[in-house]
Design an enzyme around this catalytic site. Structure first.
Site, PDB file in Angstrom:
ATOM      1  CG  ASP A   1      -0.399  -0.342  -4.078  1.00 37.95           C
ATOM      2  OD1 ASP A   1      -0.745   0.791  -4.474  1.00 37.95           O
ATOM      3  OD2 ASP A   1      -0.907  -1.397  -4.517  1.00 37.95           O
TER       4      ASP A   1
ATOM      5  CD  GLU B   1       5.116  -0.445 -16.485  1.00 35.93           C
ATOM      6  OE1 GLU B   1       5.614  -0.474 -15.341  1.00 35.93           O
ATOM      7  OE2 GLU B   1       5.762  -0.758 -17.509  1.00 35.93           O
ATOM      8  CG  ASN B   2       3.722   4.746 -11.442  1.00 38.78           C
ATOM      9  OD1 ASN B   2       4.545   4.578 -10.549  1.00 38.78           O
ATOM     10  ND2 ASN B   2       2.593   4.040 -11.489  1.00 38.78           N
TER      11      ASN B   2
HETATM   12  C1  FPP Z   1       1.397   3.693  -5.235  1.00 40.11           C
HETATM   13  O1  FPP Z   1       0.208   4.058  -4.600  1.00 40.11           O
HETATM   14  C2  FPP Z   1       2.418   4.698  -4.963  1.00 40.11           C
HETATM   15  C3  FPP Z   1       3.103   5.395  -5.900  1.00 40.11           C
HETATM   16  C4  FPP Z   1       2.922   5.216  -7.344  1.00 40.11           C
HETATM   17  C5  FPP Z   1       4.079   6.432  -5.505  1.00 40.11           C
HETATM   18  C6  FPP Z   1       4.906   6.045  -4.343  1.00 40.11           C
HETATM   19  C7  FPP Z   1       5.754   7.177  -3.915  1.00 40.11           C
HETATM   20  C8  FPP Z   1       5.966   7.493  -2.627  1.00 40.11           C
HETATM   21  C9  FPP Z   1       5.422   6.729  -1.488  1.00 40.11           C
HETATM   22  C10 FPP Z   1       6.837   8.622  -2.267  1.00 40.11           C
HETATM   23  C11 FPP Z   1       8.227   8.380  -2.762  1.00 40.11           C
HETATM   24  C12 FPP Z   1       9.181   9.313  -2.207  1.00 40.11           C
HETATM   25  C13 FPP Z   1      10.241   9.798  -2.869  1.00 40.11           C
HETATM   26  C14 FPP Z   1      11.236  10.581  -2.152  1.00 40.11           C
HETATM   27  C15 FPP Z   1      10.450   9.609  -4.307  1.00 40.11           C
HETATM   28  P1  FPP Z   1      -1.086   4.347  -5.463  1.00 40.11           P
HETATM   29  O2  FPP Z   1      -1.094   5.774  -5.855  1.00 40.11           O
HETATM   30  O3  FPP Z   1      -1.143   3.381  -6.610  1.00 40.11           O
HETATM   31  O4  FPP Z   1      -2.227   4.044  -4.423  1.00 40.11           O
HETATM   32  P2  FPP Z   1      -3.658   3.438  -4.738  1.00 40.11           P
HETATM   33  O5  FPP Z   1      -3.428   2.044  -5.279  1.00 40.11           O
HETATM   34  O6  FPP Z   1      -4.334   3.431  -3.413  1.00 40.11           O
HETATM   35  O7  FPP Z   1      -4.318   4.350  -5.730  1.00 40.11           O
END
Ligand code: FPP
Length: 247
Positions: free
Chosen positions: A24, A71-72
Site C-alpha cells: 500500500d 475491489e480495485n
Molecule cells: C495500493 O496502493 C497498491 C495497488 C492497488 C497496486 C499494487 C501493485 C503493485 C505494487 C505492482 C504490482 C506488480 C505486478 C507485477 C503486478 P494505493 O494505490 O492504494 O496507494 P494509496 O493508498 O497511497 O493511494
C-alpha cells in the site's frame, strides 16, 4: 522456519515460511513528489523485484503480494488499465532474473476475468517458471477473500449436489482445497502479513488463510519499503509469541 545468514549481516533471524504483503501507499508516494498515481505503481512494480529477490535470498518459501483486488476495478479506468498492464512490463523485464533466482510464479485470483493480454502473460510466466524449485512468488491478482470463500462454497455445493461429496465430509481441509491458495500446499496460510504505508486493515486479503497470521504494519510507502524494512518486520515477528489458540 529457516535459520539464515545473508552475507553475514543477519544473525539469528528466523525467517517465516510464508510472508504476505499488502503493498500500500503507491499513490501517496507519487503524490508526495507531485507525480501521477501511476508513477507510484511503476515504482511499486520495480520494488517487487527488489523485495522478491531479498525474500528469496532469506529463504522465504512463499511470498504473496496483493497486486490487484476485486475491489480495485472501481478505480479510474486509466489507473485500472495501467495496473492490468503491469504484469506485461514486469515479466517482460524481470523474467530472466526470476529464472536465475529459481523463483516459481503463481497467480491466485479470478484470472479468467482479466483482459486477454494480461491472462496470456501471467499464464506464460507460470508456465516458464513451473519447474523452478525455489521461492514461490504468488501474485494475488483480481483477488478478494470473500469472493474466494464464496467460490469455494459453490464448488463444494455443486460437488454435494452431484453426489461426489457428503455435506458432513466438508471440513477445513476440504474447504482449503477449493481455495486459490491450495496450489501453495502446506504453505497456504501466511505466517506473517506486512501492510505498508501505516494503514492497519486486511482489506479482504486472504481472509480464511490469515486466521493465525501475525500482522506487522510498516509506515513506509511500498515504493520506499526496503530490504531493511523487511528484515526489521521479520524481527518484530520473531518477538511475537504465536500460540495458535493454546496457552
Ligand atoms: C495500493 O496502493 C497498491 C495497488 C492497488 C497496486 C499494487 C501493485 C503493485 C505494487 C505492482 C504490482 C506488480 C505486478 C507485477 C503486478 P494505493 O494505490 O492504494 O496507494 P494509496 O493508498 O497511497 O493511494
Amino acid at each position: 522456519m529457516t535459520e539464515n545468514n545473508i552475507d553475514g549481516q543477519i544473525n539469528n533471524l528466523r525467517v517465516p515460511d510464508h510472508i504476505a504483503i499488502i503493498m500500500d501507499g503507491n499513490g501517496r508516494w507519487a503524490k508526495r513528489s507531485g507525480q501521477p498515481r501511476i508513477a507510484g505503481h511503476k515504482e511499486g512494480m520495480n520494488n517487487v523485484k527488489r523485495i522478491a529477490t531479498t525474500a528469496s535470498h532469506l529463504g522465504v518459501k512463499v511470498l504473496s503480494l496483493y497486486a490487484f483486488s476485486t475491489e480495485n476495478w472501481k478505480r479510474p479506468s486509466t489507473e485500472v488499465s495501467f495496473l492490468m498492464k503491469l504484469p506485461v512490463d514486469f515479466f517482460g523485464v524481470f523474467m530472466p532474473d526470476l529464472i536465475k533466482e529459481n523463483i516459481k510464479v503463481v497467480i491466485t485470483g479470478f484470472k479468467d476475468d482479466l483482459p486477454a493480454k494480461t491472462q496470456n502473460v501471467v499464464n506464460k510466466a507460470m508456465e516458464d517458471t513451473k519447474d523452478n524449485t525455489g521461492m514461490v512468488l504468488n501474485f494475488a491478482f483480481n483477488y478478494g477473500g470473500r469472493a474466494e470463500i464464496i467460490n469455494a462454497t459453490k464448488i463444494l455445493a455443486e460437488k454435494a449436489v452431484a453426489g461426489e461429496i457428503k455435506p458432513q465430509d466438508i471440513d477445513e481441509k476440504a474447504f482449503s482445497d477449493e481455495l486459490f491458495t491450495s496450489v501453495l500446499g502446506k504453505y497456504a496460510d501466511p505466517d506473517l502479513l506486512i501492510r505498508t504505508s501505516g494503514e492497519e486493515r486486511i482489506s479482504n486479503f486472504l481472509l480464511w488463510q490469515m486466521a493465525y497470521t501475525e500482522m506487522v504494519f510498516d509506515d513506509a510507502y511500498w515504493p520506499d519499503f526496503t530490504s531493511d524494512n523487511l528484515i526489521n518486520d521479520i524481527r518484530t515477528f520473531n518477538d511475537r509469541d504465536r500460540r495458535f489458540g493454546t496457552v
